[in-house]
Scaffold this motif. Structure first.
Motif, mmCIF file in Angstrom:
data_model
loop_
_atom_site.group_PDB
_atom_site.id
_atom_site.type_symbol
_atom_site.label_atom_id
_atom_site.label_comp_id
_atom_site.label_asym_id
_atom_site.label_seq_id
_atom_site.Cartn_x
_atom_site.Cartn_y
_atom_site.Cartn_z
ATOM 1 N N ALA A 130 3.283 -9.080 6.978
ATOM 2 C CA ALA A 130 2.732 -10.226 7.694
ATOM 3 C C ALA A 130 1.283 -10.011 8.120
ATOM 4 O O ALA A 130 0.540 -10.964 8.309
ATOM 5 C CB ALA A 130 3.592 -10.543 8.919
ATOM 6 N N VAL A 131 0.870 -8.769 8.305
ATOM 7 C CA VAL A 131 -0.502 -8.503 8.744
ATOM 8 C C VAL A 131 -1.327 -7.858 7.625
ATOM 9 O O VAL A 131 -2.319 -7.189 7.875
ATOM 10 C CB VAL A 131 -0.525 -7.599 10.000
ATOM 11 N N GLY A 132 -0.916 -8.069 6.385
ATOM 12 C CA GLY A 132 -1.692 -7.565 5.262
ATOM 13 C C GLY A 132 -1.629 -6.069 5.070
ATOM 14 O O GLY A 132 -2.603 -5.440 4.655
ATOM 15 N N SER A 133 -0.466 -5.485 5.363
ATOM 16 C CA SER A 133 -0.336 -4.025 5.281
ATOM 17 C C SER A 133 -0.624 -3.499 3.880
ATOM 18 O O SER A 133 -1.358 -2.520 3.709
ATOM 19 C CB SER A 133 1.067 -3.601 5.713
ATOM 20 N N TYR A 134 -0.032 -4.153 2.870
ATOM 21 C CA TYR A 134 -0.188 -3.653 1.508
ATOM 22 C C TYR A 134 -1.579 -3.952 0.966
ATOM 23 O O TYR A 134 -2.137 -3.164 0.191
ATOM 24 C CB TYR A 134 0.895 -4.247 0.605
ATOM 25 N N GLU A 135 -2.166 -5.075 1.376
ATOM 26 C CA GLU A 135 -3.560 -5.319 1.013
ATOM 27 C C GLU A 135 -4.459 -4.243 1.620
ATOM 28 O O GLU A 135 -5.454 -3.830 1.012
ATOM 29 C CB GLU A 135 -4.014 -6.701 1.500
ATOM 30 N N GLY A 136 -4.093 -3.789 2.826
ATOM 31 C CA GLY A 136 -4.853 -2.724 3.469
ATOM 32 C C GLY A 136 -4.811 -1.437 2.666
ATOM 33 O O GLY A 136 -5.826 -0.750 2.515
ATOM 34 N N VAL A 137 -3.626 -1.096 2.152
ATOM 35 C CA VAL A 137 -3.500 0.092 1.302
ATOM 36 C C VAL A 137 -4.350 -0.073 0.040
ATOM 37 O O VAL A 137 -5.046 0.855 -0.384
ATOM 38 C CB VAL A 137 -2.028 0.347 0.913
ATOM 39 N N ALA A 138 -4.305 -1.269 -0.552
ATOM 40 C CA ALA A 138 -5.083 -1.521 -1.763
ATOM 41 C C ALA A 138 -6.573 -1.330 -1.498
ATOM 42 O O ALA A 138 -7.283 -0.683 -2.280
ATOM 43 C CB ALA A 138 -4.815 -2.945 -2.269
ATOM 44 N N ALA A 139 -7.053 -1.883 -0.385
ATOM 45 C CA ALA A 139 -8.469 -1.752 -0.050
ATOM 46 C C ALA A 139 -8.844 -0.298 0.201
ATOM 47 O O ALA A 139 -9.906 0.176 -0.232
ATOM 48 C CB ALA A 139 -8.785 -2.600 1.181
ATOM 49 N N LEU A 140 -7.968 0.432 0.893
ATOM 50 C CA LEU A 140 -8.227 1.839 1.180
ATOM 51 C C LEU A 140 -8.294 2.666 -0.099
ATOM 52 O O LEU A 140 -9.213 3.475 -0.292
ATOM 53 C CB LEU A 140 -7.147 2.387 2.114
ATOM 54 N N LEU A 141 -7.319 2.469 -0.995
ATOM 55 C CA LEU A 141 -7.300 3.233 -2.244
ATOM 56 C C LEU A 141 -8.542 2.950 -3.083
ATOM 57 O O LEU A 141 -9.129 3.865 -3.669
ATOM 58 C CB LEU A 141 -6.039 2.903 -3.045
ATOM 59 N N LEU A 142 -8.943 1.688 -3.129
ATOM 60 C CA LEU A 142 -10.138 1.344 -3.898
ATOM 61 C C LEU A 142 -11.375 2.000 -3.295
ATOM 62 O O LEU A 142 -12.232 2.528 -4.018
ATOM 63 C CB LEU A 142 -10.312 -0.176 -3.950
#
Length: 239
Positions: free
Chosen positions: A80-92
Motif C-alpha cells: 500500500a505504501v509502495g514497498s516493492y517500488e521502493g526496493v526496485a528504486a533502491l536496487l537500480l
C-alpha cells in the motif's frame, strides 16, 4: 522481492525489455556470489572489508532496507505504501552506483572509477510493527554474536513513523545513521533522541500547514479532523 522489483523496473520503462531478467542487476548478483564465497570479513568504521576464496578484496557499504512487505499472520503481500517500488528504486540506484551509470543521475557517470566502494542491500519486513522493526535494528547492529556478519554503513527505512521512532533511537544510540523516505512524524526532529536520523520527506507540520493553506484558499471557515491516535495522526492535528 528482487523478482517483483525487476518487474516494476520493466513496467516503469527503466529497463529495456530484453534486459528484464535476473542478469539485469549484474553488479549486485556478482556481489551476492562474492559474499557466498567470502572467507573473512572485517570492518573499517562502518565499511566492510571482504576477502573471498578467489582472492578478491572488496570494500562494501551495506545498506539494509526496512519496510512493510506483508501483513497478518498469513504474511499476505502488502504494497500500500509502495514497498516493492521502493526496493526496485533502491536496487537500480545501487546498480548505478556500482557501475558508474549516469543514465538517470548524470553525476554518477564514472563514479565507480573514482570511488572504491561497492554498495549492497537486503530487505527486511517490519510488517508495519514497531517491535519487528526494532528487532531488525538490534540484530543488524549487533556483532557480538557473529563477527563475520555484515555491518551497515547506514540503515534505510522504515516507512511508518512509529517504526522509525523506536528503531532510530537504537540505531542512533549505536552510531548508525538511519534514513527514511516516508516517516514524517515531527518527533523524529528531536536530535537528542534521534541524532543520526534523517529523511527525504518533509515532516507533518509542513504538510498540515500546506493543507490548511489550501482549505483557506477555498474559503473554508471550519474544519473537523478525523485522525488515528498515533505519531502520524497527532502531528496533523497539532500542526
Amino acid at each position: 522481492k528482487i523478482r517483483q522489483a525487476l518487474r516494476f523496473l520493466c513496467l516503469l520503462g527503466l529497463l529495456a525489455i530484453p534486459q528484464c531478467h535476473a542478469q539485469t542487476l549484474k553488479s549486485l548478483i556478482s556481489l551476492a556470489q562474492d559474499l557466498d564465497a567470502k572467507i573473512r570479513t572485517s570492518t573499517i568504521g562502518h565499511v566492510n572489508a571482504i576477502e573471498t576464496s578467489d582472492n578478491k578484496k572488496i570494500s562494501l557499504c551495506y545498506l539494509p532496507y526496512l519496510d512493510s512487505f506483508s501483513e497478518g499472520d498469513d504474511n499476505e503481500p502488502y504494497n500500500a505504501v509502495g514497498s516493492y517500488e521502493g526496493v526496485a528504486a533502491l536496487l537500480l540506484a545501487l546498480e548505478h552506483l556500482n557501475t558508474g551509470n549516469g543514465t538517470i543521475v548524470p553525476e554518477l557517470n564514472g563514479i565507480n572509477d573514482r570511488c572504491p566502494l561497492k554498495f549492497y542491500s537486503n530487505s527486511f519486513d517490519t510488517k508495519g510493527h514497531e517491535a519487528a522493526g526494532l528487532n531488525h535494528i538490534i540484530n543488524l547492529t549487533d556483532r557480538t554474536v557473529d563477527q563475520e556478519r555484515l555491518i551497515p554503513c547506514a540503515i534505510l527505512g522504515a516507512a511508518r513513523s512509529a517504526v522509525s521512532i523506536s528503531s532510530s533511537f537504537v540505531s542512533s544510540l549505536r552510531g548508525f545513521p538511519q534514513i527514511s523516505p516516508q516517516s514524517t512524524a515531527t518527533e523524529l526532529d528531536d536530535k537528542a533522541r534521534h541524532k543520526l536520523f534523517g529523511r527525504t520527506i518533509p515532516n507533518n507540520d509542513g504538510a498540515a500547514l500546506a493543507l490548511l493553506a489550501l482549505l483557506t484558499s477555498w474559503d473554508v471557515d471550519h474544519v473537523a479532523v478525523l485522525y488515528i491516535n498515533g505519531a502520524y495522526g497527532n502531528d496533523f492535528v497539532d500542526g
